[in-house]
Design a protein around this motif. Structure first.
Motif, short mmCIF file in Angstrom:
data_model
loop_
_atom_site.label_atom_id
_atom_site.label_comp_id
_atom_site.label_asym_id
_atom_site.label_seq_id
_atom_site.Cartn_x
_atom_site.Cartn_y
_atom_site.Cartn_z
N ALA A 171 4.21 -8.66 -8.73
CA ALA A 171 3.41 -8.93 -7.59
C ALA A 171 3.17 -10.35 -7.49
CB ALA A 171 2.28 -8.40 -7.88
N ARG A 172 2.95 -11.25 -8.46
CA ARG A 172 2.78 -12.71 -8.20
C ARG A 172 4.04 -13.60 -7.69
NH1 ARG A 172 -1.84 -14.14 -10.09
NH2 ARG A 172 -1.61 -13.04 -12.18
N PRO A 173 5.10 -12.88 -8.14
CA PRO A 173 6.24 -13.91 -7.41
C PRO A 173 6.33 -13.31 -6.05
CG PRO A 173 6.91 -13.02 -9.69
CD PRO A 173 5.50 -12.35 -9.48
N PRO A 188 -3.80 -9.36 -8.19
CA PRO A 188 -3.76 -8.62 -6.97
C PRO A 188 -3.57 -7.24 -7.06
CG PRO A 188 -1.82 -9.91 -7.70
CD PRO A 188 -2.74 -10.30 -8.52
N LEU A 189 -3.04 -6.84 -8.35
CA LEU A 189 -3.01 -5.10 -8.33
C LEU A 189 -4.29 -4.40 -9.13
CD1 LEU A 189 0.60 -5.06 -9.42
CD2 LEU A 189 -0.23 -5.06 -7.19
N ILE A 213 -1.07 -3.77 -3.39
CA ILE A 213 -0.69 -4.98 -2.53
C ILE A 213 -0.69 -4.67 -1.23
CG2 ILE A 213 1.92 -4.41 -3.08
CD1 ILE A 213 2.08 -7.37 -3.97
N ALA A 214 -0.29 -3.58 -0.69
CA ALA A 214 -0.24 -3.23 0.73
C ALA A 214 -1.47 -3.54 1.57
CB ALA A 214 0.33 -1.87 1.07
N ALA A 255 8.67 -2.45 -2.64
CA ALA A 255 8.94 -1.68 -1.66
C ALA A 255 7.95 -1.82 -0.65
CB ALA A 255 9.05 -0.29 -1.77
N ALA A 256 6.62 -1.80 -0.96
CA ALA A 256 5.50 -2.06 0.03
C ALA A 256 5.47 -3.35 0.65
CB ALA A 256 4.23 -1.69 -0.86
N VAL A 257 6.05 -4.60 -0.22
CA VAL A 257 5.91 -5.76 0.43
C VAL A 257 7.16 -5.95 1.28
CG1 VAL A 257 6.11 -8.10 -0.09
CG2 VAL A 257 4.59 -6.93 -1.67
#
Length: 312
Positions: A171-173, A188-189, A213-214, A255-257
């Motif tokens: 998530a952070r990257p 963020p998660l 994250i979405a 996939a969401a990002v």
């Protein structure tokens, strides 16, 4: 403007009640096979924010195909319980955290939704008031994420390591590369967060672990990063996930990002096969896992919403 960080204690209960006014609040606990902990989560919230201070108007557990007594325990502790599979069954079945959160929109009425994980071991009822504070006192805030110390516990209850492996490695990257305006988010998660229904009901939601994250990315896209706040809630412990179960979660977050960057399309956007390997006498044996990458459409696009709500 950067993500807002709120430090210190939540506003006093009387301040929150005054700020709440006519705003309605729903606490949603998505749960699957969490009979050992869901009762304490529900009972704690009900005692603090329904019985003692009337801050929460609805306390709902979305039971995602549990095979244990999760639903029974949650109901006995004071929650209204819905089986995810029985909410809008005509739209087909899906399994995952995002599916439970999307289904919650169709069985609740709160103007503000607070999400708490069902596997919490060490936590506090101040999680609810802390998350609600920015939403009730600042109309410019649309979504609030929790920040906390989150040690992982081993099978004997001892602290093993710091949690957040998918956060640090995935998530952070992703945020650094594609959404630097959200890089100020510590976790963020985080599974504990709150959002305005008026925003959440307009987002497409991944059915799995990509939902958090979405929602962040979509909130920032719709309202700016300044509409996202984070609140330091202290300390949280939860059930430990085996490292090999984190792979499918990571795929769903990625996939969401990617979907919000405009790729991919077609069948690849709905499913992926993650191949992991187990050691066996004959060598390494592949263990494929089918990962659901599908998304539910915005709730407001579902015919009859919000009158689609079912009642137990």
């Amino acid at each position: 403007m950067p993500v807002r960080t709120v430090a210190g204690p939540a506003p006093a209960p009387e301040e929150l009640l005054a700020a709440k006014g006519s705003t309605t609040v729903t606490v949603v606990v998505p749960a699957r096979d969490e009979e050992a902990t869901v009762g304490d989560v529900v009972a704690g919230v009900r005692r603090a924010w329904v019985d003692e201070v009337p801050l929460v108007d609805e306390l709902v557990v979305i039971d995602s195909d549990s095979t244990d007594r999760t639903a029974e325990v949650a109901r006995a502790a004071g929650a209204t319980v819905f089986a995810a599979a029985e909410v809008l069954p005509e739209l087909g079945a899906a399994r995952g955290k995002g599916e439970a959160l999307w289904k919650s929109l169709h069985v609740t009425t709160g103007d503000v939704l607070v999400f708490l994980d069902a596997d919490l071991i060490e936590w506090g009822t101040h999680f609810v008031s802390g998350l609600l504070g920015p939403l009730l006192t600042d109309p410019g805030v649309a979504l609030v994420k929790a920040v906390y110390d989150r040690p992982l516990l081993d099978a004997d209850g001892r602290e093993a390591e710091t949690g957040g492996r998918v956060t640090e490695l995935v998530a952070r990257p992703l945020l650094a590369l594609h959404h630097p305006d959200l890089a100020g988010l510590v976790q963020p998660l985080a599974g504990e967060w709150a959002v305005r229904r008026s925003a959440f009901e307009r987002f497409s939601l991944p059915v799995g672990y990509g939902v958090e994250i979405a929602a962040l990315v979509d909130t920032a896209a719709a309202f700016g990063a300044e509409a996202v706040a984070q609140v330091d809630l202290g300390r949280r412990t939860h059930r430990h996930h085996r490292h090999d179960t984190l792979g499918p979660m990571a795929v769903q977050v990625l996939a969401a990002v990617e979907a919000r960057l405009g790729r991919p399309t077609g069948e690849q956007a709905r499913r992926a096969t993650l191949t992991q390997y187990d050691r066996a006498p004959e060598g390494f044996v592949p263990r494929p896992t089918d990962v659901d990458l599908s998304e539910r459409p915005p709730a407001v696009s579902v015919q009859g919403y919000p009158a689609t709500a079912v009642r137990p």
